[in-house]
Design a protein around this motif. Structure first.
Motif, PDB file in Angstrom:
ATOM      1  N   ASP A 114       0.889  -1.346  -0.058  1.00 46.33           N
ATOM      2  CA  ASP A 114       0.009  -0.034  -0.134  1.00 46.33           C
ATOM      3  C   ASP A 114       0.956   1.292  -0.011  1.00 46.33           C
ATOM      4  O   ASP A 114       0.458   2.200  -0.824  1.00 46.33           O
ATOM      5  N   ALA A 115       1.891   1.393   0.959  1.00 47.12           N
ATOM      6  CA  ALA A 115       2.726   2.283   0.854  1.00 47.12           C
ATOM      7  C   ALA A 115       3.705   2.536  -0.301  1.00 47.12           C
ATOM      8  O   ALA A 115       3.848   3.643  -0.711  1.00 47.12           O
ATOM      9  N   LEU A 116       4.227   1.621  -1.015  1.00 48.94           N
ATOM     10  CA  LEU A 116       4.461   1.502  -2.260  1.00 48.94           C
ATOM     11  C   LEU A 116       3.828   2.046  -3.335  1.00 48.94           C
ATOM     12  O   LEU A 116       4.239   2.830  -4.032  1.00 48.94           O
ATOM     13  N   PHE A 117       2.580   1.772  -3.347  1.00 41.17           N
ATOM     14  CA  PHE A 117       1.650   2.191  -4.536  1.00 41.17           C
ATOM     15  C   PHE A 117       1.473   3.736  -4.177  1.00 41.17           C
ATOM     16  O   PHE A 117       1.442   4.659  -5.210  1.00 41.17           O
ATOM     17  N   ASN A 118       1.133   3.870  -2.897  1.00 38.41           N
ATOM     18  CA  ASN A 118       0.739   5.382  -2.734  1.00 38.41           C
ATOM     19  C   ASN A 118       1.806   6.425  -2.787  1.00 38.41           C
ATOM     20  O   ASN A 118       1.740   7.508  -3.234  1.00 38.41           O
ATOM     21  N   ARG A 119       3.271   5.903  -2.516  1.00 40.12           N
ATOM     22  CA  ARG A 119       4.250   6.675  -2.786  1.00 40.12           C
ATOM     23  C   ARG A 119       4.645   7.182  -4.460  1.00 40.12           C
ATOM     24  O   ARG A 119       4.893   8.190  -4.753  1.00 40.12           O
ATOM     25  N   ALA A 120       4.220   6.016  -5.001  1.00 40.22           N
ATOM     26  CA  ALA A 120       4.432   6.014  -6.511  1.00 40.22           C
ATOM     27  C   ALA A 120       3.476   7.259  -7.173  1.00 40.22           C
ATOM     28  O   ALA A 120       3.784   7.971  -7.736  1.00 40.22           O
ATOM     29  N   GLU A 133       2.348  12.752  -8.870  1.00 33.96           N
ATOM     30  CA  GLU A 133       1.581  14.008  -8.498  1.00 33.96           C
ATOM     31  C   GLU A 133       2.441  15.219  -8.579  1.00 33.96           C
ATOM     32  O   GLU A 133       1.931  16.140  -9.063  1.00 33.96           O
ATOM     33  N   ILE A 134       3.832  15.052  -8.116  1.00 32.01           N
ATOM     34  CA  ILE A 134       4.643  16.147  -8.175  1.00 32.01           C
ATOM     35  C   ILE A 134       5.579  16.269  -9.265  1.00 32.01           C
ATOM     36  O   ILE A 134       6.601  16.863  -9.425  1.00 32.01           O
ATOM     37  N   GLY A 135       5.263  15.277 -10.281  1.00 38.18           N
ATOM     38  CA  GLY A 135       6.202  15.116 -11.355  1.00 38.18           C
ATOM     39  C   GLY A 135       7.450  14.470 -11.479  1.00 38.18           C
ATOM     40  O   GLY A 135       8.418  14.538 -12.310  1.00 38.18           O
ATOM     41  N   GLN A 136       7.773  13.720 -10.370  1.00 42.56           N
ATOM     42  CA  GLN A 136       8.888  12.802 -10.041  1.00 42.56           C
ATOM     43  C   GLN A 136       8.557  11.488 -10.936  1.00 42.56           C
ATOM     44  O   GLN A 136       8.477  10.615 -10.147  1.00 42.56           O
ATOM     45  N   TYR A 137       8.556  11.171 -11.985  1.00 38.71           N
ATOM     46  CA  TYR A 137       8.093  10.097 -12.683  1.00 38.71           C
ATOM     47  C   TYR A 137       9.153   9.354 -12.445  1.00 38.71           C
ATOM     48  O   TYR A 137       8.947   7.956 -12.394  1.00 38.71           O
ATOM     49  N   LYS A 138      10.547   9.715 -12.516  1.00 34.85           N
ATOM     50  CA  LYS A 138      11.496   8.545 -12.377  1.00 34.85           C
ATOM     51  C   LYS A 138      11.488   7.661 -11.120  1.00 34.85           C
ATOM     52  O   LYS A 138      11.310   6.661 -10.920  1.00 34.85           O
ATOM     53  N   ASN A 139      11.111   8.364 -10.077  1.00 36.43           N
ATOM     54  CA  ASN A 139      10.928   8.013  -8.469  1.00 36.43           C
ATOM     55  C   ASN A 139       9.669   6.791  -8.712  1.00 36.43           C
ATOM     56  O   ASN A 139       9.498   6.038  -7.926  1.00 36.43           O
ATOM     57  N   ALA A 140       8.458   7.457  -9.182  1.00 36.82           N
ATOM     58  CA  ALA A 140       7.321   6.713  -9.212  1.00 36.82           C
ATOM     59  C   ALA A 140       7.700   5.348 -10.257  1.00 36.82           C
ATOM     60  O   ALA A 140       7.320   4.465  -9.571  1.00 36.82           O
TER      61      ALA A 140
END
Length: 340
Positions: free
Chosen positions: A94-100, A105-112
């Motif tokens: 759940d935390a992994l999904f939500n952090r992605a 949301e903030i445009g950090q697609y690489k981290n997502a």
């Protein structure tokens, strides 16, 4: 009566005093969940704080507090909560999904994308995971990778028209319009009244300069989902291409009212202001669209044009360079023509 009230108060105090720390943790957590489900995000955060006061390592409370924070427009604080949850349990899905989602949301697609890849190691046969991976890759303009992700999602769940529409959308971005239309037809076999299918067809017809067909398709989408902000914005864009400026700005403004976070609408309003010679206003709106962190096609092309019109050629080239890194063909062309 006053004695009865006093007795009830004493009983409540005694019951609370008899609770264990774990019971208090769970009670506050449950109250937080109730507030979260009711959309009372600040109250939910307060209850999760109380739950975590009893047990600072309680990962469900850290995760759900993150959800409440992102729902109240605090994505960075949400990420901190998800980080804490994952420090305590690296496999907490759940935390992994939500952090992605928060990174997206903030445009950090690489981290997502890194979080999605971690999820895939834990859940290798989930169509949704591959579908979401395709969405993130699309926003990164990594189109071929996105197509592969959507293809895997489609193989795992072949009856989902949404996956097919997203594959068609990539073909649209790649200007492979016949392939896009073919996939849209396949999706419509599964759902004849798919509003997203009509919306995509309208954009394809627009690129083919079939303005009346484009308008007819987007109106069909709005018949299915009236007042959908993205569809209204798309219709506004069609009106812009038809030079029906009054109709265009009416739809675009309504789209912004319905969804103030829609960066595409700010881009389109910027184009409207370009057409009405309000270049300073256009610049403000294009910069606002950039700040949303959204994937917005041709945004840097328009931003560069505006800078050039205002005499800021260095900033124009900087914008087109940024657009070129995002594979905007028009930005690449302007970079070659105007910048050393």
């Amino acid at each position: 009566m006053r004695k009865s009230i006093h007795l009830l108060f004493v009983l409540a105090v005694l019951l609370t005093a008899c609770e264990s720390s774990e019971e208090r943790r769970d009670r506050f957590f449950g109250l937080g969940n109730t507030a979260l489900n009711q959309g009372e995000f600040i109250r939910a955060i307060e209850y999760y704080d109380l739950s975590l006061k009893e047990d600072p390592n309680y990962t469900p409370a850290l995760n759900n507090r993150g959800v409440a924070r992102i729902e109240s427009d605090h994505p960075y604080e949400a990420i901190l909560d998800y980080n804490q949850a994952l420090q305590r349990d690296t496999k907490y899905l759940d935390a992994l999904f939500n952090r992605a989602y928060a990174y997206e949301e903030i445009g950090q697609y690489k981290n997502a994308l890194e979080d999605v890849e971690s999820i895939q190691k834990l859940v290798s046969d989930s169509a949704f995971v591959y579908f979401y991976q395709g969405l993130v890759q699309t926003k990164m303009r990594r189109y071929e990778e996105a197509l592969r992700s959507f293809s895997v999602a489609d193989s795992l769940n072949p009856m989902n028209p949404e996956t097919i529409i997203n594959m068609a959308t990539i073909f649209y971005f790649q200007e492979k319009y016949d392939s896009a239309v073919s996939l849209v037809s396949k999706a419509q076999e599964l759902n004849q009244e798919d509003a997203n299918a009509y919306s995509l067809l309208s954009l394809i017809e627009l690129e083919r300069q079939n303005y009346q067909r484009a308008l007819a398709e987007i109106n069909r989408a709005l018949d299915v989902v009236p007042n959908e902000p993205y569809f209204l914005n798309n219709r506004g864009y069609i009106y812009l291409q038809m030079d029906s400026l009054n109709a265009a700005i009416k739809d675009i403004n309504q789209s912004i009212v319905l969804n103030p976070k829609n960066g595409w609408a700010y881009r389109n309003k910027g184009i409207y202001l370009m057409k009405t010679d309000d270049w300073d206003g256009a610049l403000e709106l294009f910069n606002r669209a950039v700040k949303t962190g959204e994937f917005i096609d041709e945004l840097y092309f328009y931003l560069g044009q505006t800078h050039m019109k205002l005499g800021a050629s260095a900033l124009a080239c900087e914008a087109w360079q940024k657009g070129a890194t995002f594979n905007e063909p028009s930005s690449e062309k302007m970079l070659v023509q105007n910048c050393d």
